[in-house]
Write an enzyme that holds these catalytic residues in place. Sequence first.
Site, short mmCIF file in Angstrom:
data_model
loop_
_atom_site.label_atom_id
_atom_site.label_comp_id
_atom_site.label_asym_id
_atom_site.label_seq_id
_atom_site.Cartn_x
_atom_site.Cartn_y
_atom_site.Cartn_z
N ARG A 60 -3.71 17.22 11.97
CA ARG A 60 -2.64 16.51 11.26
C ARG A 60 -2.15 17.21 9.99
O ARG A 60 -2.76 18.16 9.52
CB ARG A 60 -3.10 15.09 10.90
N TRP A 87 -4.33 -0.24 3.81
CA TRP A 87 -3.80 0.83 4.67
C TRP A 87 -3.48 0.30 6.07
O TRP A 87 -4.25 -0.47 6.63
CB TRP A 87 -4.81 1.97 4.76
N TRP A 136 0.83 -1.22 0.00
CA TRP A 136 0.00 0.00 0.00
C TRP A 136 0.86 1.26 0.00
O TRP A 136 1.82 1.38 0.75
CB TRP A 136 -0.88 -0.01 1.26
N MET A 137 0.46 2.25 -0.82
CA MET A 137 1.06 3.59 -0.78
C MET A 137 -0.07 4.61 -0.80
O MET A 137 -1.01 4.46 -1.57
CB MET A 137 1.96 3.80 -2.00
N ASN A 138 0.04 5.67 0.02
CA ASN A 138 -0.88 6.79 -0.17
C ASN A 138 -0.12 8.11 -0.25
O ASN A 138 0.72 8.23 -1.18
CB ASN A 138 -2.08 6.77 0.79
N ASP A 139 -0.34 9.06 0.61
CA ASP A 139 0.13 10.43 0.40
C ASP A 139 1.62 10.56 0.08
O ASP A 139 2.45 9.96 0.76
CB ASP A 139 -0.09 11.26 1.67
N GLN A 168 3.66 7.74 2.32
CA GLN A 168 2.96 6.91 3.30
C GLN A 168 2.91 5.49 2.75
O GLN A 168 2.41 5.25 1.64
CB GLN A 168 1.54 7.45 3.52
N SER A 187 1.35 11.88 7.63
CA SER A 187 1.88 12.82 6.64
C SER A 187 2.52 14.07 7.22
O SER A 187 2.22 14.49 8.34
CB SER A 187 0.77 13.22 5.68
N GLU A 193 -7.55 17.89 5.33
CA GLU A 193 -6.33 17.10 5.37
C GLU A 193 -5.28 17.77 4.48
O GLU A 193 -5.60 18.52 3.56
CB GLU A 193 -6.59 15.68 4.87
#
Length: 573
Positions: A186, A85, A58-61, A77, A121, A241
């Site tokens: 955050r 996630w 998994w990869m996000n931001d 992330q 993040s 966010e």
Amino acid sequence: MTINSSYIWLLLLLVLLKHGILETEASHSRNLEALQPAAASPSQIYRTSYHFQPPKNWMNDPNGPMVYKGLYHLFYQYNPLGADWGNIVWAHSTSTDLINWNPHKPAIFPSQEGDINGCWSGSTTIFPGGKPAILYTGINPSNQQVQNLAVPKNLSDPYLIEWDKSPYNPLMTPTPENKINSSSFRDPTTAWLGPDGRWRVIIGNKLNRRGKALLYRSKDFVRWTKAKHPLHSVKGTGMWECPDFYPVTSNPIGLDTSTVGALGIKHVLKVSLDDTKHDQYAIGTYDHVKDVFDPDAVAAEKFSGLRYDYGKFYASKTFYDSLKKRRILWGWINESLSREDYIAQGWSGVQGIPRLLWLDKSGKQLMQWPIKEIETLRENKVGYPPRPLKGGSILEVQGVKAAQADVDVSFELSELKRADAFDPSWTDPQLLCSQKGASIKGGIGPFGLKLLASKDMQEYTAVFFRIFKGQYKYVVLMCSDQSRSSLNVKPDKTTYGVFLDVDPLHEQLSLRSLIDHSIVESFGAKGKACITSRVYPTKALDNEAHLYVFNNGLANVTISNLSAWSMKKAHID
Ligand SMILES: *[C@@H]1O[C@H](CO)[C@@H](O)[C@H](O)[C@H]1NC(C)=O
Ligand SMILES: *[C@@H]1O[C@H](CO)[C@@H](O)[C@H](O)[C@H]1NC(C)=O
Ligand SMILES: *[C@@H]1O[C@H](CO)[C@@H](O)[C@H](O)[C@H]1NC(C)=O
Ligand SMILES: *[C@@H]1O[C@H](CO)[C@@H](O)[C@H](O)[C@H]1NC(C)=O
Ligand SMILES: *[C@@H]1O[C@H](CO)[C@@H](O)[C@H](O)[C@H]1NC(C)=O
């Protein structure tokens, strides 16, 4: 970052910590190596060839993008343990050209009380003199969101492999006095240095339904004081966010984040709206004495108007590239698959091609264009001289690898009298695009590209324009219609759309699409609007994919210029 499934995630972390899989600061690198992105399994039909993605999981931001000693750094992330996630660390890669990447071990991972439940993040700030620092959100043992600082261990190492966390962490915390919701606090931005010698940073927050960019100030980057007023806030918008705040001008030469008072300067405040999963921005004025942001337009005030991208694009972040004097935008492009399907493929998420970003001459919106470096991957150019494209016709662009291509086409309209009337009640371009898809004939348009198309046209993604006659001017609609993109019924095939601020009487209408197996990034009118789509063809794969230019309107149009290239594979190991 979302916080669902945090309970399961907490249990997992406890198990991992117990088995020593998650590294702590004191112990050394052998276990940590196991967290480094490792090779993917075969039969990965939807993996991309030149978009950034780790080999698996998994990869996000995107986090803390920057340039240091001539090297570009991207953190992101990442879940080292799966395609879903969870277990979030800051994975790390470096590059000399923003296209080819070398992976490193995670730069930031849970190791202190201030981040033991996750390293979420954040952003990098480059101090005068060139030293970088990272501010990021950590999750503490009570599952509260707090802000932490990390600095490079060895400034002589251009790869900045090791990071030291500040012993003063956490630097910013929710307390009963400051009334900050500890679940909604955050994603610190890059900090900027005011003419008064104090640093400023904003943190995403909400109070009830009011989205806020909380402002903190500091003289030493360690002791931060919350300002009485947020930099900006808007009621009814929910959690903000990944805020981003930076100066722009209509010159593509970018500005350092701390610049104030330059000629023609405007400031952009971008927020990622947790409720809608859209990255919205407002253009306005930053009053650096009062420390407030004033949006120019009413729509901007509500964060309902402008988006970086009208498709899938979230949790984005810009940075100032001091090497090439430009501002570059990174954004996370989520899957459109069901959770079980992305877990089955063993990975989830890609990053968009980095985009150059500047202010349009009108001052009313931003412009975006894929960075120049992406053109080094182009090969086997196919070009057409100007030619007519009759109403109801379709033309195959042959000689390019249609599953991995860059195509740039311009259209000219000789006369606009066939344009259908525009109904003023059509205020939602996405809805209009879904009602008037690629197969619905109009006066002028739909005309554009059919991408990732199977020979029998059972599958295709259509990116196109339609022109309507409004009361005072022509209205140009740009759509990305995914309804026929896959014979598989499971992926999300929402059609996307946007109104383009162009004058079709006096300007050519251009469309550039970057096609990469399961992603299409489209730029209308030289970057006035972008639409990114994730698509999962079952037939239009690799050599079975085709590329067409089509005109399904009544009026003829002219292709005034068409260039297409096959794209080489980037080195992203
Ligand atoms: C710091 O990095 C430089 C360059 O990679 C290296 O030569 C040096 O040994 C490093 N110093 C330490 C203390 O690790
Ligand atoms: C605090 O944030 C959480 C998470 O979004 C939310 O469930 C809760 O309602 C918020 N509380 C207040 C007072 O806004
Ligand atoms: C990502 O896509 C999934 C569907 O695959 C959707 O449920 C989720 O809301 C999306 N998240 C974002 C941030 O786009
Ligand atoms: C489109 O062009 C063709 C010639 O290629 C012409 O016969 C036809 O009349 C034109 N159609 C319109 C609507 O102008
Ligand atoms: C045609 O498009 C190519 C690629 O975008 C561009 O380099 C070229 O200048 C264009 N030519 C004309 C005549 O507009």
